[in-house]
Design a protein around this motif. Sequence first.
Motif, PDB file in Angstrom:
ATOM      1  N   ILE A 295       0.818  -1.059  -0.065  1.00 35.89           N
ATOM      2  CA  ILE A 295       0.130   0.015   0.058  1.00 35.89           C
ATOM      3  C   ILE A 295       0.924   1.263  -0.065  1.00 35.89           C
ATOM      4  O   ILE A 295       1.494   1.575   0.905  1.00 35.89           O
ATOM      5  CB  ILE A 295      -1.120   0.089   1.253  1.00 35.89           C
ATOM      6  N   VAL A 296       0.873   2.282  -1.085  1.00 34.24           N
ATOM      7  CA  VAL A 296       1.594   3.177  -1.170  1.00 34.24           C
ATOM      8  C   VAL A 296       0.893   4.514  -0.691  1.00 34.24           C
ATOM      9  O   VAL A 296       1.578   5.368  -0.646  1.00 34.24           O
ATOM     10  CB  VAL A 296       2.482   3.324  -2.448  1.00 34.24           C
ATOM     11  N   ALA A 297      -0.315   4.499  -0.564  1.00 32.44           N
ATOM     12  CA  ALA A 297      -1.145   5.992  -0.476  1.00 32.44           C
ATOM     13  C   ALA A 297      -2.368   5.464   0.039  1.00 32.44           C
ATOM     14  O   ALA A 297      -3.018   4.503  -0.287  1.00 32.44           O
ATOM     15  CB  ALA A 297      -1.195   6.657  -1.718  1.00 32.44           C
ATOM     16  N   VAL A 298      -2.925   6.104   1.130  1.00 33.93           N
ATOM     17  CA  VAL A 298      -4.328   5.986   1.593  1.00 33.93           C
ATOM     18  C   VAL A 298      -4.726   7.277   1.828  1.00 33.93           C
ATOM     19  O   VAL A 298      -4.459   8.107   2.544  1.00 33.93           O
ATOM     20  CB  VAL A 298      -4.468   5.252   2.893  1.00 33.93           C
ATOM     21  N   GLY A 299      -6.164   7.709   1.458  1.00 31.22           N
ATOM     22  CA  GLY A 299      -6.944   8.897   1.615  1.00 31.22           C
ATOM     23  C   GLY A 299      -8.348   9.001   1.264  1.00 31.22           C
ATOM     24  O   GLY A 299      -8.727   7.570   0.844  1.00 31.22           O
ATOM     25  N   THR A 300      -8.801   9.903   1.473  1.00 31.41           N
ATOM     26  CA  THR A 300     -10.305  10.026   0.842  1.00 31.41           C
ATOM     27  C   THR A 300     -10.154   9.977  -0.713  1.00 31.41           C
ATOM     28  O   THR A 300      -9.531  10.413  -1.170  1.00 31.41           O
ATOM     29  CB  THR A 300     -11.019  11.161   1.565  1.00 31.41           C
ATOM     30  N   PRO A 301     -11.599   9.890  -1.188  1.00 31.91           N
ATOM     31  CA  PRO A 301     -11.571   9.942  -2.596  1.00 31.91           C
ATOM     32  C   PRO A 301     -11.340  11.257  -3.022  1.00 31.91           C
ATOM     33  O   PRO A 301     -10.691  11.427  -4.095  1.00 31.91           O
ATOM     34  CB  PRO A 301     -13.177   9.527  -2.822  1.00 31.91           C
ATOM     35  N   GLU A 302     -11.916  12.223  -2.196  1.00 32.24           N
ATOM     36  CA  GLU A 302     -11.472  13.597  -2.792  1.00 32.24           C
ATOM     37  C   GLU A 302      -9.916  13.957  -2.591  1.00 32.24           C
ATOM     38  O   GLU A 302      -9.325  14.892  -3.455  1.00 32.24           O
ATOM     39  CB  GLU A 302     -12.260  14.728  -1.639  1.00 32.24           C
TER      40      GLU A 302
ATOM     41  N   PHE B 116      -7.802  11.753  -3.093  1.00 36.49           N
ATOM     42  CA  PHE B 116      -7.063  11.415  -4.297  1.00 36.49           C
ATOM     43  C   PHE B 116      -7.212  12.040  -5.415  1.00 36.49           C
ATOM     44  O   PHE B 116      -6.525  12.238  -6.353  1.00 36.49           O
ATOM     45  CB  PHE B 116      -7.521   9.874  -4.370  1.00 36.49           C
ATOM     46  N   ARG B 117      -8.585  12.753  -5.455  1.00 38.79           N
ATOM     47  CA  ARG B 117      -8.847  13.082  -6.723  1.00 38.79           C
ATOM     48  C   ARG B 117      -7.989  14.673  -6.960  1.00 38.79           C
ATOM     49  O   ARG B 117      -7.495  14.832  -8.155  1.00 38.79           O
ATOM     50  CB  ARG B 117     -10.469  14.005  -6.619  1.00 38.79           C
ATOM     51  N   HIS B 118      -7.661  15.180  -5.725  1.00 40.19           N
ATOM     52  CA  HIS B 118      -6.742  16.387  -6.020  1.00 40.19           C
ATOM     53  C   HIS B 118      -5.297  16.194  -5.540  1.00 40.19           C
ATOM     54  O   HIS B 118      -4.649  17.308  -5.580  1.00 40.19           O
ATOM     55  CB  HIS B 118      -7.347  17.476  -5.118  1.00 40.19           C
ATOM     56  N   SER B 119      -4.836  14.895  -5.455  1.00 45.89           N
ATOM     57  CA  SER B 119      -3.335  14.661  -5.142  1.00 45.89           C
ATOM     58  C   SER B 119      -2.511  15.062  -6.192  1.00 45.89           C
ATOM     59  O   SER B 119      -2.848  14.956  -7.461  1.00 45.89           O
ATOM     60  CB  SER B 119      -3.375  13.236  -4.890  1.00 45.89           C
TER      61      SER B 119
ATOM     62  N   PRO C  71       2.410  11.390  -7.955  1.00 43.58           N
ATOM     63  CA  PRO C  71       2.537  11.121  -9.219  1.00 43.58           C
ATOM     64  C   PRO C  71       1.970   9.636  -9.396  1.00 43.58           C
ATOM     65  O   PRO C  71       1.482   9.192 -10.422  1.00 43.58           O
ATOM     66  CB  PRO C  71       3.979  11.030  -9.670  1.00 43.58           C
ATOM     67  N   LEU C  72       2.168   8.756  -8.368  1.00 43.72           N
ATOM     68  CA  LEU C  72       1.667   7.297  -8.479  1.00 43.72           C
ATOM     69  C   LEU C  72       0.039   7.695  -8.545  1.00 43.72           C
ATOM     70  O   LEU C  72      -0.484   6.734  -9.230  1.00 43.72           O
ATOM     71  CB  LEU C  72       2.073   6.615  -7.383  1.00 43.72           C
ATOM     72  N   ILE C  73      -0.508   8.368  -7.868  1.00 42.49           N
ATOM     73  CA  ILE C  73      -2.088   8.557  -7.576  1.00 42.49           C
ATOM     74  C   ILE C  73      -2.594   8.987  -9.027  1.00 42.49           C
ATOM     75  O   ILE C  73      -3.436   8.687  -9.583  1.00 42.49           O
ATOM     76  CB  ILE C  73      -2.718   9.384  -6.477  1.00 42.49           C
ATOM     77  N   ARG C  74      -1.906   9.991  -9.249  1.00 48.72           N
ATOM     78  CA  ARG C  74      -2.368  10.903 -10.728  1.00 48.72           C
ATOM     79  C   ARG C  74      -1.846   9.872 -11.794  1.00 48.72           C
ATOM     80  O   ARG C  74      -2.896   9.988 -12.569  1.00 48.72           O
ATOM     81  CB  ARG C  74      -1.368  12.041 -10.988  1.00 48.72           C
ATOM     82  N   GLY C  75      -1.031   9.147 -11.852  1.00 47.43           N
ATOM     83  CA  GLY C  75      -0.742   8.320 -13.084  1.00 47.43           C
ATOM     84  C   GLY C  75      -1.804   7.279 -13.088  1.00 47.43           C
ATOM     85  O   GLY C  75      -2.268   6.932 -14.342  1.00 47.43           O
ATOM     86  N   PHE C  76      -2.194   6.960 -11.934  1.00 46.59           N
ATOM     87  CA  PHE C  76      -3.148   5.680 -11.941  1.00 46.59           C
ATOM     88  C   PHE C  76      -4.477   6.168 -12.294  1.00 46.59           C
ATOM     89  O   PHE C  76      -5.468   5.747 -13.371  1.00 46.59           O
ATOM     90  CB  PHE C  76      -3.275   5.054 -10.667  1.00 46.59           C
ATOM     91  N   ILE C  77      -4.897   7.646 -11.890  1.00 44.44           N
ATOM     92  CA  ILE C  77      -6.278   7.784 -12.062  1.00 44.44           C
ATOM     93  C   ILE C  77      -6.336   8.437 -13.468  1.00 44.44           C
ATOM     94  O   ILE C  77      -7.269   8.302 -14.300  1.00 44.44           O
ATOM     95  CB  ILE C  77      -6.437   9.315 -11.077  1.00 44.44           C
ATOM     96  N   THR C  78      -5.211   9.279 -13.995  1.00 44.42           N
ATOM     97  CA  THR C  78      -5.339   9.635 -15.291  1.00 44.42           C
ATOM     98  C   THR C  78      -4.931   8.800 -16.432  1.00 44.42           C
ATOM     99  O   THR C  78      -5.505   9.042 -17.549  1.00 44.42           O
ATOM    100  CB  THR C  78      -4.660  11.051 -15.651  1.00 44.42           C
ATOM    101  N   GLY C  79      -4.125   8.095 -16.026  1.00 47.19           N
ATOM    102  CA  GLY C  79      -3.543   6.963 -17.010  1.00 47.19           C
ATOM    103  C   GLY C  79      -2.343   7.729 -17.941  1.00 47.19           C
ATOM    104  O   GLY C  79      -2.187   7.206 -18.985  1.00 47.19           O
ATOM    105  N   GLU C  80      -2.156   9.001 -17.341  1.00 48.02           N
ATOM    106  CA  GLU C  80      -1.145   9.736 -18.282  1.00 48.02           C
ATOM    107  C   GLU C  80       0.422   9.317 -17.864  1.00 48.02           C
ATOM    108  O   GLU C  80       0.343   8.592 -16.945  1.00 48.02           O
ATOM    109  CB  GLU C  80      -1.330  10.994 -17.782  1.00 48.02           C
TER     110      GLU C  80
END
Length: 254
Positions: A220-227, A229-232, A235-244
Amino acid sequence: MAESVISLQGLELAFGEKKVLQGVDLEVKKGETMAVIGPSGTGKSTILKVLIGLLAPTGGKVLIEGRDVSNLTEEEWNEIRKHIGMVFQYSALFDFLNVGENVAFGLRQHFRLPEEKVRQKVDGLLQDVGMEDAKQLYPVELSGGMKKRVSLARALAIEPRIVLYDEPTAGLDPIRMMNISRLIRETQRKHKVTSILVTHDMDSVYVAADRVALINNGKIVAVGTPEEFRHSDNPLIRGFITGEEIAGATEAFR
């Protein structure tokens, strides 16, 4: 602070030389829905299999409602499973049973109830998931979304304290995906269950989850609320969410 219903402490699991889980730490509080996201093959569904007793950890601890379940016998696991509902990725309905019989299956397997009580419970659950008119239908007659709803009703039939969801929106169109996601949230509110939702679908996470855990390379590399994560900016979170192709994320996901 709410007590932890599920506690993973340094959880490890390996198949021979292949290490799937490499020290997973995660706390799931009473009454919350925790979404577990991450790239394919990083161990998300493996965690669920450990929590239902289908796989035994090779290291660390697993506590369910304060009990260490890391080394239980099959008989002991059968008692634990009476309090855990599982919604499988492909619904896993029995083709030879109609909808009503599928929902009643766990009740008849684990509990001795009068048949009238079983019928009443099945009818109530099918109404809860909007499938009351499909009681006599067989799985082959159902759409993917309908199967998911029946699978949820079946999981809830035993009145579980914990519900585990393995990719419950996989293969659904956006409208049915949102319907199932809302149903997961409604289930949490009505039945007060503690849940883990394994998914790739962030839209589902935003609707159904209270918190999110990102797993990568067996940890587990990050834990938080959905919001959060949305605004994080992670780079790991953003990379997964956006696929960029985000610096620091793509390489880590390989």
